[in-house]
Design a protein around this motif. Structure first.
Motif, PDB file in Angstrom:
ATOM      1  N   GLN A   1      -8.002  10.987   2.757  1.00 60.80           N
ATOM      2  CA  GLN A   1      -7.892   9.680   2.111  1.00 60.80           C
ATOM      3  C   GLN A   1      -7.128   8.701   2.999  1.00 60.80           C
ATOM      4  O   GLN A   1      -7.509   7.533   3.128  1.00 60.80           O
ATOM      5  CB  GLN A   1      -7.169   9.821   0.765  1.00 60.80           C
ATOM      6  CG  GLN A   1      -7.937  10.556  -0.311  1.00 60.80           C
ATOM      7  CD  GLN A   1      -9.122   9.760  -0.806  1.00 60.80           C
ATOM      8  OE1 GLN A   1     -10.262  10.203  -0.710  1.00 60.80           O
ATOM      9  NE2 GLN A   1      -8.882   8.586  -1.330  1.00 60.80           N
ATOM     10  N   VAL A   2      -6.038   9.186   3.612  1.00 60.09           N
ATOM     11  CA  VAL A   2      -5.254   8.328   4.510  1.00 60.09           C
ATOM     12  C   VAL A   2      -6.104   7.922   5.718  1.00 60.09           C
ATOM     13  O   VAL A   2      -6.060   6.766   6.169  1.00 60.09           O
ATOM     14  CB  VAL A   2      -3.969   9.048   4.956  1.00 60.09           C
ATOM     15  CG1 VAL A   2      -3.215   8.201   5.981  1.00 60.09           C
ATOM     16  CG2 VAL A   2      -3.084   9.353   3.751  1.00 60.09           C
TER      17      VAL A   2
ATOM     18  N   ASN B   1      -6.699   3.615  -2.505  1.00 56.21           N
ATOM     19  CA  ASN B   1      -5.326   4.094  -2.677  1.00 56.21           C
ATOM     20  C   ASN B   1      -5.122   4.648  -4.085  1.00 56.21           C
ATOM     21  O   ASN B   1      -4.506   5.706  -4.271  1.00 56.21           O
ATOM     22  CB  ASN B   1      -4.349   2.941  -2.421  1.00 56.21           C
ATOM     23  CG  ASN B   1      -3.004   3.427  -1.913  1.00 56.21           C
ATOM     24  OD1 ASN B   1      -2.664   4.601  -2.042  1.00 56.21           O
ATOM     25  ND2 ASN B   1      -2.242   2.536  -1.333  1.00 56.21           N
TER      26      ASN B   1
ATOM     27  N   MET C   1       0.826  -1.211   0.000  1.00 60.74           N
ATOM     28  CA  MET C   1       0.000   0.000   0.000  1.00 60.74           C
ATOM     29  C   MET C   1       0.859   1.259   0.000  1.00 60.74           C
ATOM     30  O   MET C   1       0.546   2.238  -0.678  1.00 60.74           O
ATOM     31  CB  MET C   1      -0.934  -0.014   1.213  1.00 60.74           C
ATOM     32  CG  MET C   1      -1.997  -1.100   1.188  1.00 60.74           C
ATOM     33  SD  MET C   1      -3.176  -0.905  -0.155  1.00 60.74           S
ATOM     34  CE  MET C   1      -4.060   0.530   0.422  1.00 60.74           C
TER      35      MET C   1
ATOM     36  N   PHE D   1       0.905   4.023  -2.908  1.00 62.02           N
ATOM     37  CA  PHE D   1       0.664   5.426  -2.578  1.00 62.02           C
ATOM     38  C   PHE D   1       1.756   6.312  -3.166  1.00 62.02           C
ATOM     39  O   PHE D   1       1.477   7.367  -3.755  1.00 62.02           O
ATOM     40  CB  PHE D   1       0.589   5.598  -1.061  1.00 62.02           C
ATOM     41  CG  PHE D   1       0.286   7.009  -0.620  1.00 62.02           C
ATOM     42  CD1 PHE D   1      -1.008   7.498  -0.657  1.00 62.02           C
ATOM     43  CD2 PHE D   1       1.298   7.845  -0.181  1.00 62.02           C
ATOM     44  CE1 PHE D   1      -1.297   8.793  -0.250  1.00 62.02           C
ATOM     45  CE2 PHE D   1       1.029   9.140   0.228  1.00 62.02           C
ATOM     46  CZ  PHE D   1      -0.272   9.618   0.197  1.00 62.02           C
TER      47      PHE D   1
ATOM     48  N   LEU E   1      -9.137  -1.561  -0.538  1.00 65.52           N
ATOM     49  CA  LEU E   1      -8.005  -0.776  -0.035  1.00 65.52           C
ATOM     50  C   LEU E   1      -7.152  -0.274  -1.200  1.00 65.52           C
ATOM     51  O   LEU E   1      -6.746   0.894  -1.240  1.00 65.52           O
ATOM     52  CB  LEU E   1      -7.147  -1.627   0.905  1.00 65.52           C
ATOM     53  CG  LEU E   1      -7.655  -1.840   2.334  1.00 65.52           C
ATOM     54  CD1 LEU E   1      -6.750  -2.833   3.066  1.00 65.52           C
ATOM     55  CD2 LEU E   1      -7.707  -0.521   3.102  1.00 65.52           C
ATOM     56  N   ILE E   2      -6.892  -1.148  -2.160  1.00 62.93           N
ATOM     57  CA  ILE E   2      -6.114  -0.756  -3.338  1.00 62.93           C
ATOM     58  C   ILE E   2      -6.859   0.299  -4.141  1.00 62.93           C
ATOM     59  O   ILE E   2      -6.269   1.288  -4.608  1.00 62.93           O
ATOM     60  CB  ILE E   2      -5.803  -1.990  -4.206  1.00 62.93           C
ATOM     61  CG1 ILE E   2      -4.860  -2.946  -3.463  1.00 62.93           C
ATOM     62  CG2 ILE E   2      -5.196  -1.587  -5.543  1.00 62.93           C
ATOM     63  CD1 ILE E   2      -4.630  -4.268  -4.166  1.00 62.93           C
TER      64      ILE E   2
ATOM     65  N   THR F   1      -6.579   8.003  -4.635  1.00 59.21           N
ATOM     66  CA  THR F   1      -5.723   9.064  -4.119  1.00 59.21           C
ATOM     67  C   THR F   1      -4.740   9.546  -5.173  1.00 59.21           C
ATOM     68  O   THR F   1      -4.320  10.709  -5.158  1.00 59.21           O
ATOM     69  CB  THR F   1      -4.956   8.565  -2.873  1.00 59.21           C
ATOM     70  OG1 THR F   1      -5.876   7.938  -1.980  1.00 59.21           O
ATOM     71  CG2 THR F   1      -4.270   9.704  -2.146  1.00 59.21           C
ATOM     72  N   SER F   2      -4.356   8.663  -6.112  1.00 55.28           N
ATOM     73  CA  SER F   2      -3.383   9.057  -7.144  1.00 55.28           C
ATOM     74  C   SER F   2      -3.899  10.194  -8.011  1.00 55.28           C
ATOM     75  O   SER F   2      -3.115  10.913  -8.627  1.00 55.28           O
ATOM     76  CB  SER F   2      -3.037   7.841  -8.017  1.00 55.28           C
ATOM     77  OG  SER F   2      -4.128   7.478  -8.848  1.00 55.28           O
TER      78      SER F   2
ATOM     79  N   TRP G   1      -8.784  -0.167   7.150  1.00 58.36           N
ATOM     80  CA  TRP G   1      -7.806  -1.147   7.632  1.00 58.36           C
ATOM     81  C   TRP G   1      -8.264  -1.781   8.949  1.00 58.36           C
ATOM     82  O   TRP G   1      -8.189  -3.001   9.118  1.00 58.36           O
ATOM     83  CB  TRP G   1      -6.449  -0.464   7.801  1.00 58.36           C
ATOM     84  CG  TRP G   1      -5.380  -1.381   8.308  1.00 58.36           C
ATOM     85  CD1 TRP G   1      -5.040  -1.638   9.608  1.00 58.36           C
ATOM     86  CD2 TRP G   1      -4.526  -2.205   7.514  1.00 58.36           C
ATOM     87  NE1 TRP G   1      -4.020  -2.553   9.677  1.00 58.36           N
ATOM     88  CE2 TRP G   1      -3.676  -2.928   8.403  1.00 58.36           C
ATOM     89  CE3 TRP G   1      -4.381  -2.398   6.145  1.00 58.36           C
ATOM     90  CZ2 TRP G   1      -2.706  -3.814   7.953  1.00 58.36           C
ATOM     91  CZ3 TRP G   1      -3.418  -3.288   5.699  1.00 58.36           C
ATOM     92  CH2 TRP G   1      -2.600  -3.986   6.595  1.00 58.36           C
TER      93      TRP G   1
ATOM     94  N   LEU H   1      -8.428   5.249   4.548  1.00 63.53           N
ATOM     95  CA  LEU H   1      -7.717   3.973   4.437  1.00 63.53           C
ATOM     96  C   LEU H   1      -7.495   3.353   5.812  1.00 63.53           C
ATOM     97  O   LEU H   1      -7.601   2.131   5.984  1.00 63.53           O
ATOM     98  CB  LEU H   1      -6.374   4.188   3.737  1.00 63.53           C
ATOM     99  CG  LEU H   1      -6.410   4.331   2.216  1.00 63.53           C
ATOM    100  CD1 LEU H   1      -5.060   4.800   1.684  1.00 63.53           C
ATOM    101  CD2 LEU H   1      -6.800   3.012   1.564  1.00 63.53           C
TER     102      LEU H   1
END
Length: 700
Positions: A676-677, A635, A588, A592, A631-632, A638-639, A684, A680
Motif C-alpha cells: 500500500q505504501v 490511505n 497523509m 496513516f 491519495l486519501i 490501508t486502515s 505521489w 501511495l
C-alpha cells in the motif's frame, strides 16, 4: 499554563484522550464518538469555569488571560447544540443528500450479490483456472477480490465470503498461513478504492465542499474571484472521483497479484501448484498448440489494442466533445458510440478466439458491422445529431453487430469460466459504464446496480429450482434499452418542442421502464418467497445505519472542537507549512497513523472536515483535487488492514479456522501494508495515474 501548554492545546488533548478512550472501551463506535464529545465538553467546561483553561492575548497593550469559552460554557453549549441540529438537518435534507443516497444503494447491491453465492462460484472457477501455477490460488483470490470490489464494494461481505471458501482450501493444499490470510484480508479491501466505492461516495459528499471552500479562500487572498483564478467553477463531483479511482484500484490489485506470484516462485513449498480439475476441459489449448501463452495473448492483445485506440482517440480529440470559447465542438466519433463499439467488438473477437473451430461467418459479419458503424459515425453522423437520425444511420450496422454478438455469446456461455464471470462483469459494465461514460451520476448508477444485483440474485435462485428466468432476462434487456435511450435521445417531457424521434425514444423508454419495473418486482417476490430478501434488507439497514449514526456523532465531535477554537488552531498549524506538498505529506502520515486505531468512516467525518479547507486550497495545477482525494482514499483503504484494529482483520479472524492465530493474520498483512505504501508512493510521483481518466472521459 500547565506544562507550557495553553488552554486550547490542553483541550485538544482532553478531546483526543476521550475519543481514543471511548473507542478502546469496546462500546459501539458511534456511541463512543458522541460520548467522547459530551465527556470532553463537560471536562473542558468545568476546567474553564475554575480558570485552568485559558489563552494569553494582547488586549489594550497588555497580556490578559482569556478563557477558551470566552462567553461561558452555557453560551458554548447552546451554540454547539443549535449548530449541530442545523448540521444534521442539512446532512439529511441538504445539497449532499443525493450523493449520500448512493451509500445504502451500493450496500444493498453488495449484500444482494453476496447472498446470491456469486463469490463462491467465482472462487471455485478461478481456482480451477489458475490453481495449477505457483501461487495460483492466491492470484485467484486477488482476481475474485477485484471483481467483487467492482460489483459490491462491501469489505465485510467480501472478506468473510472469501475467508469461508478460499482459506480452508488454501491451507488444505499447503499454502502458508500468512500468505493465505494476508491475500484474503487485503483483496477484500479493494472494494474501498475500486469504484463503486462507499469510501469514495462518502469522501465525495465532503471534499467537494472542501475544495470549493479552499479555492474561495485562496481567491479571496489573491483579491480575485474563483472563476477569474481557475477559469472554471471549483467543482469536484463524486463521478469524477470514481473515474480517478479506477486505474489506481487496478494498479493495487496488480501489485497484490505480483507479490503473490513472486512469493510463490521464491517459496514453492508455501504456495504450491494445485490441480483441482482439468483447466482445459473445453479444449481451448488444443487450438493453440497446447501453449497457454498463445491463448492468453489471443485473449489479451485485442483488448489492449482496442483500449489503446480508445486512449489515443480520446487524447487527440477524435472522440467526445470539448468546449472551445464557450462553444461545444464535437469530435468525429461519439464517445458513447465508440464505447459500445469497443465492448461489442471485443466480445465478438472473444467468441472467435475461444471457439475458433465454430463457423466464422457470424463473427465476420459482426466485425464488419462494427467497422461500418465506425465509418458511418465518423463521416455522416455529427456529434449533435438527433436520436432519430442516429437510429436511421445505425440500424443496418447495428443489426450486423447483434447478429455477430448473438453467435459469440452463444459460444462463450458454453465455457464455465465465462458463464460464471459474466453476471458480475455485466453488472460492472452497466454501473461503471453509465458513470464513466457520462450517462448518469453515481446515485442513479447505484440504483441501477442495486436493481441489477437483486435480479441477479433472483436469477440464481430461479436456476437452482429449475424455474424459468425469462422475466428477469427481459427486464435486464429493458434496462439496457433504457440506458441506450438515455444516451441517444432527449427524454425530457417538460420541454415545449419534442421532436418526433425523441417522442419515439420516450415511448420506447417508458415501455422498457415498465418491463424493467415488473421484472424487479418479480425478482423481489422471488427473493421474498425464498426467504432471502429479509436478510438482504436487514444487513443493508444495519450497515447504512452505522454509517449515518457515525456521521451524526462525528458532527457533534467536530463542533466540540470548534467551540473552544480547536479546529481553528489545527488549521492555523497546517497553514504554517509553506510548501503545500509538505503539508499533504504531514496529513497523509497522520491519516496513516490514525488508521491503526480509527475506522475509515470516523476519519472521513472527523479529520477531513478539519484539514480539508487547508489542503484543498492548494493550486489545482500543482495539486489536482482528484489526486489529493485518491491519495486519501488509498490511505483510508490501508486502515482496514493495519494492525491491531483493521476491520478486515477482525472479519477474517471471525471466520478463520482455530489453527490460524491472530499473529498469523498480522504477519500476513504486513507485506501488503508495505505494498500500500508503495502504491501511495507511485501515486505521489505520478499524479497522471489519477488524473488521466477524468481528463479523457466526459463529465457527468
Amino acid at each position: 499554563m500547565l506544562f507550557g501548554l495553553d488552554g486550547v492545546e490542553i483541550s485538544l488533548i482532553i478531546v483526543a484522550v476521550s475519543l481514543f478512550g471511548g473507542i478502546l472501551s469496546g462500546y459501539p463506535v458511534a456511541y463512543a464518538i458522541s460520548g467522547s464529545a459530551f465527556v470532553s465538553f463537560v471536562l473542558i467546561a468545568g476546567f474553564n469555569e475554575i480558570g485552568w483553561l485559558y489563552t494569553l492575548q494582547e488586549i489594550g497593550g497588555e497580556m490578559k488571560k482569556v478563557p477558551v469559552f470566552e462567553r461561558g460554557w452555557e453560551h458554548a453549549m447552546l451554540t454547539t447544540e443549535s449548530t449541530w441540529a442545523q448540521g444534521v438537518f442539512s446532512r439529511a435534507f441538504g445539497g449532499n443528500v443525493e450523493t449520500l443516497l448512493a451509500v445504502p444503494l451500493f450496500v444493498l447491491m453488495g449484500i444482494a450479490l453476496e447472498r446470491s453465492n456469486i463469490a463462491e462460484d467465482l472462487l471455485t472457477t478461478m481456482a480451477k483456472l489458475f490453481g495449477s501455477m505457483p501461487g495460483g490460488l492466491a492470484i485467484s483470490v486477488v482476481l475474485v477480490g477485484t471483481l467483487l470490489a467492482a460489483s459490491t464494494g462491501v469489505v465485510g461481505a467480501t472478506v468473510v465470503t472469501m475467508g469461508l471458501i478460499a482459506l480452508p482450501t488454501m491451507l488444505k493444499h499447503g499454502y502458508s498461513k500468512s500468505l493465505a490470510t494476508g491475500v484474503i484480508a487485503t483483496s477484500g479491501t479493494l472494494g474501498q478504492i475500486i469504484p463503486p466505492s462507499i469510501v469514495i461516495v462518502l469522501l465525495g459528499s465532503i471534499v467537494g465542499d472542501m475544495y470549493s471552500i479552499g479555492q474561495e479562500n485562496r481567491a479571496a487572498e489573491l483579491g480575485v474571484t474563483v472563476l477569474e483564478m481557475l477559469g472554471e467553477p471549483a467543482v469536484l463531483s463524486t463521478g469524477t472521483l470514481f473515474k480517478a479511482a479506477f486505474i489506481p484500484g487496478v494498479m493495487l490489485a496488480s501489485l497484490y497479484a505480483l507479490y503473490a506470484l513472486g512469493f510463490a516462485l521464491l517459496n514453492r513449498d508455501q504456495a504450491p501448484p494445485v490441480h483441482l480439475e482439468d483447466p482445459d476441459s473445453y479444449g481451448l489449448l488444443s487450438y493453440y498448440k497446447n501453449n497457454p501463452l498463445l491463448l492468453v495473448g489471443a485473449v489479451i492483445l485485442p483488448l489492449i489494442t482496442l483500449v489503446v485506440l480508445w486512449i489515443v482517440f480520446g487524447v487527440s480529440g477524435v472522440i467526445g466533445e470539448a468546449e472551445v470559447n464557450g462553444a461545444v465542438e464535437y469530435g468525429p466519433i461519439s464517445g458513447g458510440t465508440f464505447s459500445l463499439l469497443v465492448i461489442t467488438t471485443y466480445i465478438t473477437i472473444l467468441g472467435f478466439v475461444l471457439r475458433p473451430g465454430e463457423a466464422k461467418l457470424p463473427i465476420i459479419v459482426g466485425l464488419a458491422g462494427s467497422l461500418l458503424l465506425f465509418i458511418i459515425d465518423w463521416n455522416y453522423v455529427g456529434g449533435n445529431a438527433s436520436g432519430g437520425a442516429k437510429l436511421l444511420w445505425y440500424i443496418i450496422p447495428a443489426a450486423m453487430i447483434v447478429y455477430g454478438m448473438k453467435a459469440a455469446l452463444t459460444r462463450l456461455v458454453e465455457i464455465e469460466v465465462l458463464r460464471v464471470v459474466s453476471p458480475p462483469v455485466i453488472l460492472i459494465v452497466a454501473v461503471l459504464g453509465s458513470i464513466l461514460g457520462g450517462i448518469t451520476n453515481p446515485t442513479a448508477a447505484a440504483a441501477l446496480g442495486a436493481a441489477g444485483a437483486i435480479m441477479l440474485a433472483a436469477n440464481r435462485r430461479l436456476k437452482e429450482t429449475n424455474r424459468s428466468t425469462a422475466v428477469v432476462i427481459w427486464a435486464s434487456l429493458a434496462i439496457i434499452m433504457m440506458l441506450l435511450m438515455r444516451g441517444n435521445f432527449d427524454l425530457r417531457l417538460t420541454i415545449e418542442d419534442i421532436t418526433f424521434s425523441d417522442r419515439v425514444g420516450i415511448v420506447i423508454a417508458m415501455i422498457s421502464y415498465h418491463i424493467a419495473a415488473f421484472g424487479l418486482l418479480y425478482s423481489c417476490w422471488v427473493l421474498i418467497k425464498e426467504k432471502v430478501m429479509h436478510a438482504i434488507v436487514y444487513e443493508t439497514t444495519k450497515v447504512t445505519s452505522m454509517v449515518f449514526v457515525i456521521l451524526v456523532a462525528s458532527l457533534f465531535l467536530s463542533l466540540t472542537l470548534r467551540a473552544f477554537g480547536g479546529e481553528h488552531y489545527i488549521q492555523e498549524f497546517l497553514q504554517s507549512f509553506e510548501d503545500p506538498r509538505t503539508l499533504l505529506i504531514v496529513v497523509m502520515v497522520v491519516l496513516f497513523l490514525l488508521g491503526f486505531v480509527l475506522d475509515f468512516i470516523e476519519i472521513i467525518f472527523i479529520v477531513i472536515p478539519i484539514v480539508g479547507p487547508v489542503i484543498y486550497a492548494a493550486d489545482p495545477t500543482l495539486m489536482p483535487p482528484t489526486w489529493i482525494t485518491i491519495l486519501i482514499a488509498v490511505n483510508l483503504q490501508t486502515s482496514f488492514i493495519t494492525p491491531p484494529f483493521g476491520f478486515a482483520l477482525f472479519y477474517l479472524r471471525g471466520v478463520a479456522p482455530s489453527n490460524v492465530t491472530t499473529m498469523d493474520i498480522y504477519r500476513g498483512v504486513v507485506p501488503f501494508v508495505i505494498i500500500q505504501v508503495i502504491g501511495l508512493t507511485l501515486l505521489w510521483f505520478f499524479p497522471s495515474i489519477t488524473t488521466f481518466l477524468p481528463e479523457l472521459l466526459p463529465a457527468n
